[in-house]
Scaffold this motif. Structure first.
Motif, PDB file in Angstrom:
ATOM      1  N   THR A  62     -25.543  23.758  -7.158  1.00 44.96           N
ATOM      2  CA  THR A  62     -25.677  23.122  -5.851  1.00 44.96           C
ATOM      3  C   THR A  62     -24.743  21.932  -5.765  1.00 44.96           C
ATOM      4  OG1 THR A  62     -27.227  21.997  -4.382  1.00 44.96           O
ATOM      5  CG2 THR A  62     -27.608  21.762  -6.718  1.00 44.96           C
ATOM      6  N   TYR A  63     -24.303  21.627  -4.545  1.00 44.63           N
ATOM      7  CA  TYR A  63     -23.411  20.500  -4.334  1.00 44.63           C
ATOM      8  C   TYR A  63     -24.166  19.207  -4.080  1.00 44.63           C
ATOM      9  CZ  TYR A  63     -19.637  23.902  -3.874  1.00 44.63           C
ATOM     10  OH  TYR A  63     -18.727  24.892  -4.120  1.00 44.63           O
ATOM     11  N   SER A  64     -25.448  19.282  -3.747  1.00 39.93           N
ATOM     12  CA  SER A  64     -26.219  18.086  -3.460  1.00 39.93           C
ATOM     13  C   SER A  64     -27.681  18.345  -3.784  1.00 39.93           C
ATOM     14  CB  SER A  64     -26.071  17.686  -1.983  1.00 39.93           C
ATOM     15  OG  SER A  64     -26.776  18.598  -1.152  1.00 39.93           O
ATOM     16  N   LEU A  65     -28.504  17.333  -3.571  1.00 41.11           N
ATOM     17  CA  LEU A  65     -29.941  17.455  -3.799  1.00 41.11           C
ATOM     18  C   LEU A  65     -30.701  17.219  -2.500  1.00 41.11           C
ATOM     19  CD1 LEU A  65     -30.259  15.630  -7.236  1.00 41.11           C
ATOM     20  CD2 LEU A  65     -30.347  18.089  -6.791  1.00 41.11           C
ATOM     21  N   SER A  66     -30.141  17.715  -1.404  1.00 36.57           N
ATOM     22  CA  SER A  66     -30.860  17.697  -0.132  1.00 36.57           C
ATOM     23  C   SER A  66     -31.848  18.858  -0.147  1.00 36.57           C
ATOM     24  CB  SER A  66     -29.884  17.808   1.036  1.00 36.57           C
ATOM     25  OG  SER A  66     -29.164  19.024   0.959  1.00 36.57           O
ATOM     26  N   VAL A  74     -34.913  24.219  -5.086  1.00 31.40           N
ATOM     27  CA  VAL A  74     -35.343  24.594  -6.437  1.00 31.40           C
ATOM     28  C   VAL A  74     -34.924  23.520  -7.443  1.00 31.40           C
ATOM     29  CG1 VAL A  74     -34.960  26.243  -8.316  1.00 31.40           C
ATOM     30  CG2 VAL A  74     -35.388  27.075  -5.997  1.00 31.40           C
ATOM     31  N   ALA A  75     -33.668  23.087  -7.351  1.00 33.62           N
ATOM     32  CA  ALA A  75     -33.173  22.079  -8.297  1.00 33.62           C
ATOM     33  C   ALA A  75     -33.903  20.758  -8.127  1.00 33.62           C
ATOM     34  CB  ALA A  75     -31.662  21.902  -8.114  1.00 33.62           C
ATOM     35  N   ARG A  76     -34.067  20.310  -6.884  1.00 30.32           N
ATOM     36  CA  ARG A  76     -34.688  19.011  -6.649  1.00 30.32           C
ATOM     37  C   ARG A  76     -36.160  19.011  -7.022  1.00 30.32           C
ATOM     38  NH1 ARG A  76     -34.552  16.058  -0.827  1.00 30.32           N
ATOM     39  NH2 ARG A  76     -36.617  17.012  -0.572  1.00 30.32           N
ATOM     40  N   ASP A  77     -36.878  20.079  -6.682  1.00 26.97           N
ATOM     41  CA  ASP A  77     -38.298  20.151  -7.037  1.00 26.97           C
ATOM     42  C   ASP A  77     -38.490  20.125  -8.543  1.00 26.97           C
ATOM     43  OD1 ASP A  77     -38.955  20.228  -4.396  1.00 26.97           O
ATOM     44  OD2 ASP A  77     -39.353  22.383  -4.323  1.00 26.97           O
ATOM     45  N   PHE A  78     -37.586  20.787  -9.257  1.00 26.19           N
ATOM     46  CA  PHE A  78     -37.698  20.780 -10.719  1.00 26.19           C
ATOM     47  C   PHE A  78     -37.516  19.372 -11.260  1.00 26.19           C
ATOM     48  CE2 PHE A  78     -35.944  20.911 -14.968  1.00 26.19           C
ATOM     49  CZ  PHE A  78     -36.807  21.785 -15.621  1.00 26.19           C
ATOM     50  N   ALA A 207     -50.089   4.321  -5.053  1.00 27.55           N
ATOM     51  CA  ALA A 207     -50.661   5.404  -5.862  1.00 27.55           C
ATOM     52  C   ALA A 207     -50.148   6.764  -5.401  1.00 27.55           C
ATOM     53  CB  ALA A 207     -52.188   5.367  -5.788  1.00 27.55           C
ATOM     54  N   GLN A 208     -49.968   6.941  -4.091  1.00 24.42           N
ATOM     55  CA  GLN A 208     -49.555   8.236  -3.553  1.00 24.42           C
ATOM     56  C   GLN A 208     -48.082   8.553  -3.849  1.00 24.42           C
ATOM     57  OE1 GLN A 208     -51.357   6.001  -2.057  1.00 24.42           O
ATOM     58  NE2 GLN A 208     -52.859   6.842  -0.605  1.00 24.42           N
ATOM     59  N   VAL A 209     -47.245   7.550  -4.021  1.00 27.64           N
ATOM     60  CA  VAL A 209     -45.809   7.782  -4.207  1.00 27.64           C
ATOM     61  C   VAL A 209     -45.343   7.382  -5.597  1.00 27.64           C
ATOM     62  CG1 VAL A 209     -45.395   7.456  -1.743  1.00 27.64           C
ATOM     63  CG2 VAL A 209     -45.167   5.502  -3.310  1.00 27.64           C
ATOM     64  N   ALA A 210     -46.297   7.144  -6.500  1.00 29.60           N
ATOM     65  CA  ALA A 210     -45.950   6.598  -7.820  1.00 29.60           C
ATOM     66  C   ALA A 210     -45.060   7.538  -8.619  1.00 29.60           C
ATOM     67  CB  ALA A 210     -47.230   6.290  -8.598  1.00 29.60           C
ATOM     68  N   GLN A 211     -45.201   8.840  -8.449  1.00 27.76           N
ATOM     69  CA  GLN A 211     -44.455   9.796  -9.262  1.00 27.76           C
ATOM     70  C   GLN A 211     -43.031  10.021  -8.753  1.00 27.76           C
ATOM     71  OE1 GLN A 211     -46.837  13.344  -9.405  1.00 27.76           O
ATOM     72  NE2 GLN A 211     -48.285  12.482 -10.866  1.00 27.76           N
ATOM     73  N   LEU A 212     -42.664   9.466  -7.625  1.00 28.40           N
ATOM     74  CA  LEU A 212     -41.346   9.686  -7.041  1.00 28.40           C
ATOM     75  C   LEU A 212     -40.458   8.470  -7.270  1.00 28.40           C
ATOM     76  CD1 LEU A 212     -42.433  11.303  -3.644  1.00 28.40           C
ATOM     77  CD2 LEU A 212     -41.515  12.479  -5.657  1.00 28.40           C
ATOM     78  N   PRO A 213     -39.152   8.665  -7.536  1.00 23.89           N
ATOM     79  CA  PRO A 213     -38.226   7.533  -7.668  1.00 23.89           C
ATOM     80  C   PRO A 213     -38.229   6.711  -6.382  1.00 23.89           C
ATOM     81  CG  PRO A 213     -37.202   9.589  -8.395  1.00 23.89           C
ATOM     82  CD  PRO A 213     -38.477   9.966  -7.729  1.00 23.89           C
ATOM     83  N   TYR A 214     -38.551   5.428  -6.504  1.00 21.63           N
ATOM     84  CA  TYR A 214     -38.893   4.643  -5.319  1.00 21.63           C
ATOM     85  C   TYR A 214     -37.698   4.430  -4.387  1.00 21.63           C
ATOM     86  CZ  TYR A 214     -41.085   1.023  -2.508  1.00 21.63           C
ATOM     87  OH  TYR A 214     -41.600   0.307  -1.454  1.00 21.63           O
ATOM     88  N   LEU A 228     -39.447  16.374   1.866  1.00 18.89           N
ATOM     89  CA  LEU A 228     -40.098  15.240   1.225  1.00 18.89           C
ATOM     90  C   LEU A 228     -41.262  14.737   2.082  1.00 18.89           C
ATOM     91  CD1 LEU A 228     -40.142  13.242  -1.111  1.00 18.89           C
ATOM     92  CD2 LEU A 228     -38.600  11.784   0.203  1.00 18.89           C
ATOM     93  N   ILE A 229     -41.069  14.691   3.379  1.00 17.41           N
ATOM     94  CA  ILE A 229     -42.157  14.283   4.272  1.00 17.41           C
ATOM     95  C   ILE A 229     -43.310  15.267   4.179  1.00 17.41           C
ATOM     96  CG2 ILE A 229     -42.787  13.962   6.696  1.00 17.41           C
ATOM     97  CD1 ILE A 229     -39.966  12.861   7.159  1.00 17.41           C
TER      98      ILE A 229
END
Length: 851
Positions: A62-66, A74-78, A207-214, A228-229
């Motif tokens: 992939t060229y990006s992570l959109s 697939v790449a971004r979710d992983f 707490a809801q967004v803790a696992q995601l890069p802020y 993402l939304i």
């Protein structure tokens, strides 16, 4: 270090050599091809270094992570969900500027990253020098150089993997999540205010967004990333999500008002500027004198006038080499298959005089079904090798570029090319992976049109029937017929796609098509042969599983309910009369003692075995070897089949046995015909004859076509048994179907080819249509429309050919050029395009320069 196996992900753009490095690390045999989109899912493997085991994952190119395409999702979710210990960002050293956009997004996601500059040999040839130390310093990530296809750089890469995973270092991570300047990432000063507002809105949702890069989370929210939304919607209440959405809408509107551009365009521009600054600081290019070799070739093969000529010549050459020449090789492989049948027959219970044991009949049915299909293995080996050459050379991507404008005219998309190729544009594909590959097509109209037209392609399972009929009825026109078949299906698919796009799929918008044109490479013999053998093995396994299973079902349906008692008694009486005539002819002959009761059945089987062996023997030496083998097998029966010189009684016994064998053969043929004709499946086939007779189909052809719905290969396998093999022969299906007594003509063959080309998808494909579309109505459309279309075309062709007395090849030519004329009319006549959106431009991204 813990005992947990570190997880290493390989991420990179298409054609950067990511899968090659994955193979280099793991030793796995991964499918690698020189066109975009080969890796459509995650691939796992394991490797060891210094007694430490690692798990490697090859992410989609992939060229990006959109989140616009399946590969990106697939790449971004992983990366978000699996949290790999290390990400190997594989980049094309000769196209560093384009590759670094993905690198930037990996850093913004706070992924522990190592940069692998692959294809360094190509960069050197093109006069590109990269300051790896400066690049590593500017990005704050380790950089290693590799040449994956030559196996160079593995040790250095493994050492780096071990160092980064054992130390627990997260290279490229960002500890603070504000919008201050970070030297190793793009800076977005115009977003400072919007970021601050988001900080206040997200503070209660820690707490809801803790696992995601802020910081990455805030950027994606401002970009209005729908996926993402959607992830947040599952974690937030409706009120929380509503407040967040309102704030984001407000900030996006305010930004556009203040800066006269969108947030998405601003972020893309800042990333471009950051990447450009990296290139200026780290890359030196010594301009090459004149165009590269790939550019010189593309000036010829992508010429607007010559490109279609090269494409047609390529298709014609594939069929000339694979089908015509490969078919000749079957003359050498068939004797081995026939010998295998004899070996299996010897292991099964002995045949009866009239009725064989069930296990023997079923066993030989399965062997005959498999042999009919295995006879085409030489064709597939050549075919798959040629397709691998197209893939590895880089010409496959050019094909997608060449046909994009044509596809747009018929409601398809440039990205429809890969699904069509996977499904068998050149033959040898399969509709199931073809339909699965449509998930990457961005616009709904083109995706649906592709799903519904992919089954028209020449999948692997259709080729045996085509090769069979062409070999029987078009011996002098093999190449021309296969060219007609291959391109005719494309014509049909385009016309159907156009019909769908202006009816049930009208109103859906299209999207621009962008594809990378990789450099031309010389395919390696190992790669071509490996993939050819692997794909052929997949075909053989399918014969050993699906086809065998279907053949058992078909056999059962053709045996039930069997002959009525009165008909069995009738045939039994005829056999007794034939035996009585044999005994009368053998009167006062001492050999008669060896042909009584059960011995007579053994003698008859011995005689048939001997005749088959003689027919298959090539040359006088082989014939004498057969005599010796059968003499040792049964010395007392041997005089019946080979009378000694001067033994008049043996010659008399031989003549009487031949007459009895002939009578037995005739009775057994009638029994099989009547049993098959009145079986459950035969009854269905006969009930369809009033409709299919206009297409020239009798009940046997109907049964074969019905059986192919479960698996396309079953059509030939079923024909191989319906056109039954005699007890004293071991002939090919071509010889049996070509017998004039079967009333099959070249016109019948053309009708069958046309119907089979337009026939509804097989059962597995139908299920995949339902899965990909999510609705049963599309699955029913994929079933009913091709049935009506195929029957209508084949019936018109056969009936018109019979009325005019036209030969099969002439009628096929007429149908082909009529379809071609209709295609040109629909594609070029403005009335058919008036209400459609204008064709969007095709944008080629040439890896060796702008075309």
């Amino acid at each position: 270090m813990t005992n947990r196996t570190p997880l290493v992900a390989l991420s990179g753009q298409q054609n950067a050599g990511k899968s090659t490095l994955f193979n280099l690390l793991t030793g796995a045999r991964q499918h690698i091809a020189n066109y975009p989109g080969v890796t459509v899912d995650k691939k796992y493997g394991y490797f060891n270094h210094n007694n430490q085991s690692y798990q490697a994952v090859d992410l989609p190119g992939t060229y990006s992570l959109s989140s616009f395409s399946l590969e990106e999702r697939v790449a971004r979710d992983f990366l978000c969900d699996e949290n790999p210990d290390l990400v190997i960002n594989v980049v094309d050293a000769a196209n560093l500027k384009r590759s670094l956009h993905l690198t930037v997004q990996l850093l913004e996601m706070e992924c522990p990253t190592v940069l692998a500059l692959n294809m360094m040999d190509v960069a050197d040839r093109e006069g590109i020098t990269i300051d790896t130390d400066t690049l590593s310093q500017r990005l704050a990530v380790p950089v290693v150089t590799t040449i994956g296809r030559k196996g160079e750089g593995r040790s250095a890469l493994c050492e780096l993997i071990q160092a980064r995973t054992s130390s627990g270092m997260h290279s490229g991570s960002v500890e603070n999540a504000d919008n201050t300047r970070h030297e190793n990432q793009p800076y977005y000063p115009a977003l400072t205010a919007a970021m601050a507002e988001l900080d206040r809105a997200l503070a209660p949702l820690t707490a809801q967004v803790a696992q995601l890069p802020y910081r990455w989370l805030k950027l994606k929210l401002l970009e209005n990333d729908a996926q993402l939304i959607g992830r947040l919607a599952a974690r937030l209440s409706e009120e929380q999500l509503g407040l967040l959405q309102s704030l984001l809408d407000e900030q996006r509107a305010l930004f556009e008002q203040q800066h006269n551009t969108s947030i998405n365009d601003y972020i893309a521009a800042q990333r471009e500027a950051f990447v450009q600054s990296l290139i200026m600081a780290t890359v030196t290019v010594i301009p090459n004198q004149g165009p590269t070799l790939s550019q010189k070739i593309d000036k010829l093969v992508l010429n607007r006038f010559l490109a279609p000529v090269f494409l047609i010549m390529t298709v014609f050459l594939i069929y000339q080499l694979a089908i015509v020449q490969g078919y000749e090789l079957t003359n050498y492989t068939w004797p081995y298959l026939a010998a295998m049948r004899e070996w299996v027959a010897a292991l099964l219970p002995e045949a009866g005089f009239l009725f064989d044991p069930y296990t023997r009949s079923l066993g030989l049915w399965i062997v005959d079904s498999a042999n009919t299909l295995l006879n085409y293995v030489p064709i597939f080996i050549i075919l798959f090798a040629l397709i691998a050459i197209l893939e590895d050379s880089g010409y496959m991507a050019r094909i997608a570029f060449v046909v994009d404008k044509i596809l747009h005219r018929f409601g398809l998309h440039g990205q429809s090319t890969l699904p069509l190729i996977l499904s068998g544009v050149f033959a040898g594909g399969c509709a199931v992976p073809g339909i699965m590959a449509t998930k990457g097509i961005p616009d709904h109209r083109a995706r649906m049109a592709t799903i519904l037209t992919v089954p028209f392609m020449n999948c692997l399972a259709k080729v045996p029937l085509y090769a069979l009929l062409v070999g029987i009825f078009f011996e002098q026109d093999k190449a021309l017929m296969m060219f007609y078949i291959s391109t005719m299906t494309i014509i049909a698919a385009l016309l159907v796609a156009k019909l769908l796009s202006v009816t049930v799929l009208r109103g859906e918008e299209s999207a621009p098509f962008v594809i990378e044109l990789p450099r031309y490479n010389l395919p390696t013999v190992r790669s071509v042969l490996t993939r050819s053998v692997e794909r052929t093995w997949i075909y053989i396994k399918k014969v050993g599983t699906i086809v065998v299973a279907v053949s058992v079902v078909i056999f059962t349906l053709l045996q039930y309910p069997g002959l009525p008692e009165d008909r069995s008694a009738f045939y039994q009486q005829r056999s007794e009369q034939a035996i009585s005539r044999f005994n009368k002819a053998m009167n006062n002959n001492p050999y008669l003692e060896l042909a009584q009761g059960e011995q007579l059945v053994s003698l008859m089987n011995y005689y048939n075995d001997f005749k088959r062996a003689k027919l298959n023997a090539k040359g006088a030496t082989a014939s004498r070897a057969v005599n010796e083998t059968f003499k040792q097998r049964s010395p007392e029966f041997f005089p019946f089949v080979k009378a000694p010189k001067g033994d008049k009684l043996a010659k008399k016994a031989n003549r009487a046995l031949r007459k009895l064998a002939k009578a037995r053969k005739s009775i057994r043929r009638e029994i099989k015909e009547e049993r098959l004709s009145h079986s459950l499946l035969g009854s269905i086939g006969r009930s369809l004859e009033p409709v299919t007779r206009f297409a020239g189909f009798d009940w046997k052809i109907n049964v074969a076509l019905l059986s192919s719905f479960a698996a396309r290969e079953s059509s030939v396998a079923t024909l191989g048994v319906l056109f039954q093999q005699e007890d004293d022969q071991n002939t090919t299906l071509e010889e049996r179907m070509g017998d004039q007594g079967n009333n099959l003509t070249s016109l019948t063959a053309v009708s069958m080819i046309l119907f089979f080309a337009l026939y509804p998808p097989c059962l597995a494909t139908m299920i995949m249509v339902r899965v990909q579309t999510g609705q049963y109505r599309w699955m029913l459309l994929a079933l009913l429309f091709p049935t009506a279309l195929g029957l209508g075309v084949s019936s018109t062709t056969y009936s018109l050919g019979m009325a005019l007395g036209i030969s099969g090849i002439t009628m096929m030519s007429g149908v082909y050029f009529s379809g071609l004329a209709l295609l040109l009319l629909v594609g070029l006549y403005p009335v058919f395009r008036r209400k459609q959106a204008p064709d969007l431009p095709t944008t080629p991204q040439d890896s060796h320069g702008v075309i």
